[in-house]
Each structure stands twice: as C-alpha cells, then as structure tokens.
Scaffold this motif. Structure first.
Motif, short mmCIF file in Angstrom:
data_model
loop_
_atom_site.label_atom_id
_atom_site.label_comp_id
_atom_site.label_asym_id
_atom_site.label_seq_id
_atom_site.Cartn_x
_atom_site.Cartn_y
_atom_site.Cartn_z
N ALA A 151 -8.24 15.50 17.10
CA ALA A 151 -7.84 14.57 16.04
C ALA A 151 -6.34 14.35 16.18
N VAL A 152 -5.95 13.08 16.28
CA VAL A 152 -4.55 12.73 16.53
C VAL A 152 -4.09 11.71 15.49
N SER A 153 -2.91 11.94 14.91
CA SER A 153 -2.33 10.99 13.96
C SER A 153 -1.27 10.15 14.66
N LEU A 154 -1.41 8.83 14.56
CA LEU A 154 -0.49 7.90 15.22
C LEU A 154 0.00 6.87 14.22
N ARG A 155 1.25 6.45 14.38
CA ARG A 155 1.80 5.39 13.53
C ARG A 155 1.58 4.04 14.20
N LEU B 123 -11.76 6.06 14.02
CA LEU B 123 -10.39 5.73 13.64
C LEU B 123 -10.35 5.54 12.14
N THR B 124 -9.44 6.25 11.48
CA THR B 124 -9.33 6.18 10.02
C THR B 124 -7.91 5.79 9.62
N PRO B 125 -7.69 4.56 9.12
CA PRO B 125 -6.36 4.16 8.65
C PRO B 125 -5.97 4.95 7.39
N VAL B 126 -4.68 5.24 7.26
CA VAL B 126 -4.20 6.04 6.13
C VAL B 126 -2.89 5.45 5.60
N VAL B 127 -2.76 5.38 4.29
CA VAL B 127 -1.49 5.06 3.64
C VAL B 127 -0.82 6.39 3.32
N VAL C 239 -12.10 0.12 -24.66
CA VAL C 239 -12.27 -0.86 -23.58
C VAL C 239 -11.90 -0.21 -22.24
N SER C 240 -12.65 -0.55 -21.21
CA SER C 240 -12.33 -0.11 -19.85
C SER C 240 -11.65 -1.24 -19.09
N GLY C 241 -10.56 -0.90 -18.40
CA GLY C 241 -9.85 -1.88 -17.58
C GLY C 241 -9.86 -1.47 -16.12
N HIS C 242 -9.83 -2.44 -15.25
CA HIS C 242 -9.89 -2.18 -13.81
C HIS C 242 -8.73 -2.86 -13.11
N GLY C 243 -8.13 -2.14 -12.17
CA GLY C 243 -7.01 -2.69 -11.41
C GLY C 243 -7.20 -2.46 -9.93
N LEU C 244 -6.93 -3.48 -9.13
CA LEU C 244 -7.07 -3.38 -7.68
C LEU C 244 -5.84 -4.00 -7.02
N VAL C 245 -5.23 -3.26 -6.11
CA VAL C 245 -4.11 -3.78 -5.33
C VAL C 245 -4.35 -3.46 -3.85
N GLN C 246 -3.65 -4.18 -2.99
CA GLN C 246 -3.77 -3.97 -1.55
C GLN C 246 -2.55 -3.23 -1.03
N ALA C 247 -2.77 -2.30 -0.11
CA ALA C 247 -1.69 -1.56 0.53
C ALA C 247 -1.92 -1.56 2.04
N THR C 248 -0.83 -1.64 2.79
CA THR C 248 -0.93 -1.65 4.26
C THR C 248 -0.81 -0.24 4.80
N PRO C 249 -1.81 0.26 5.52
CA PRO C 249 -1.72 1.60 6.13
C PRO C 249 -0.57 1.65 7.12
N ASP C 250 0.14 2.78 7.18
CA ASP C 250 1.24 2.92 8.12
C ASP C 250 0.90 3.83 9.30
N TYR C 251 -0.18 4.58 9.20
CA TYR C 251 -0.63 5.35 10.36
C TYR C 251 -2.14 5.51 10.29
N PHE C 252 -2.71 6.06 11.35
CA PHE C 252 -4.14 6.28 11.39
C PHE C 252 -4.45 7.56 12.16
N THR C 253 -5.61 8.12 11.86
CA THR C 253 -6.10 9.29 12.59
C THR C 253 -7.21 8.85 13.51
N ILE C 254 -7.10 9.23 14.78
CA ILE C 254 -8.09 8.85 15.77
C ILE C 254 -8.75 10.11 16.32
N ASN C 255 -10.04 10.05 16.52
CA ASN C 255 -10.79 11.17 17.08
C ASN C 255 -11.08 10.89 18.56
#
Length: 218
Positions: free
Chosen positions: A100-104, A129-133, A15-31
């Motif tokens: 490319a700059v990383s900001l919190r 802009l790319t959010p990152v955890v 059997v295949s199982g799937h799990g999904l959770v949400q996480a809040t990004p704490d910083y992002f990379t901006i170009n």
C-alpha cells in the motif's frame, strides 16, 4: 427532510437539514499486488521477493517516503490442473504480497506508477486506488453551515405556515459525516502497448453532513 413536533417539548419544531460540499483529494493510496508463479514455493517466493524489493527501491528512488509504503498480505497458493486418470495434479505455486503506497497528485504520481510498472513488469498488479482528502476539516465545516441553513430555512417556513415565529434552538444533534470518495482513472499495470504515464485525475469527493435541530415556536 423530516419535521416532527415533540410532546416532551411543547410549542417546538424539530427539523433535519442536509449539507453537501465538494472537496478535491490531494493524495491517494494505491495497492500494488506482487505475484510470482514457479514450480516450487522457494522459487516463487524468491521471484516475488525480488520483484517486491525492486518496486520498493523504485518508490524510494522517486522520492516516496519509506513510512508511506507498507506491506500487508503474504499468501501462497497451490496451482493445480485436472489430469485424466490422476485427478488433481500440482503444477506450481503462486506467492503474492501487497504494497500500500500513498502518493500525492501534485508530485508526479503518474511517473512514479509508470516506473513501478516498468520495474515490476508482469509480477506487478495495480489492484486498487483510493483518493483521500488529507485535511477535510474546512469542507466538513462548510457542509455543517449548509446543513444548518437548510434546517433553519425549513423550520422558518413551517413556523410561518403555522402562524408562528421561530424562537431559540433547544437541541442540536449532528449526524454522521459521509465522505464519498471518487474513483478516478488510473494507470494500467501493463506494458503491452505503451509504457508512458497515464493521467490520474483526482476528481471530487462529496462531503455530506446532517444536523437535527429543535427550535422553540413563539
């Protein structure tokens, strides 16, 4: 969800199982795109260099660590226009580069971007802009637990429908981790109406995990 029986492993269920959770990004990379157009390559390069240095100085002055700032492409583009009787005529040169700059999110990112826009003026473009955890480990483990529970629930149901009971797991295969980052609203690189900061919301990243488990059937 897929369920199969294996001829190599009699009296088993996969059997295949799937799990999904949400996480809040704490910083992002901006170009940040730096661009200047002038009549000559030398003039365009000089203007773009001045803007790039000014933006870098502003970032450092606002507490952004130097190792979080990196430059990438440096391009020169010939600007032309069509002139009747002469064909394509060179009208100038555009020199562009990218930072490319990383900001919190929790360290005044809106103020930093507003200051960059003010400093670079019309030579600056915010191109992405790319959010990152920064540490997704806990979210990934939570998604694993959800995927496991999903697979076991389905396996127990199928075993019950077959008049059997679920035995020991024989094989566990983890699927590829999927991280779908949000694309939150960001500040505009324009001063036409207001130079005050525009709120940047982190949103939520979806961390998805899949697992395929084979159990014995008692």
């Amino acid at each position: 969800m897929t369920v199969t029986s294996s001829s190599a492993l009699p009296s088993s269920i996969t059997v295949s199982g799937h799990g999904l959770v949400q996480a809040t990004p704490d910083y992002f990379t901006i170009n940040l795109g730096i661009e200047a157009t002038q009549a000559t390559v030398r003039e365009a390069y000089a203007q773009a260099g001045d803007a790039l240095n000014a933006v870098s100085t502003t970032l450092l002055a606002h507490g952004v660590a130097r190792e979080l700032i990196s430059s990438s492409a440096l391009n020169v583009r010939v600007e032309t226009r069509w002139q009747e009787g002469s064909g394509s005529v060179v009208t100038g040169y555009t020199v562009s580069s990218t930072l490319a700059v990383s900001l919190r999110y929790d360290q005044g990112a809106e103020d930093v971007i507003a200051a960059v826009v003010d400093t670079g003026n019309n030579n600056v473009r915010i191109t992405g802009l790319t959010p990152v955890v920064s540490d997704p480990t806990a979210a990934q483990d939570a998604a694993r637990a959800v995927a496991w529970a999903d697979a076991r629930r389905a396996a127990e149901l199928y075993a019950q429908l077959a008049g059997r009971s679920l035995g020991e797991p024989l094989q566990i295969v983890e699927g590829q981790i999927s991280d779908s980052a949000p694309r939150p609203m960001m500040a505009r690189a324009a001063k036409a109406f207001d130079s005050s900061p525009m709120a940047i919301e982190p949103g939520q990243s979806s961390i998805t995990m899949t697992v395929q488990v084979t159990w014995l059937l008692n």
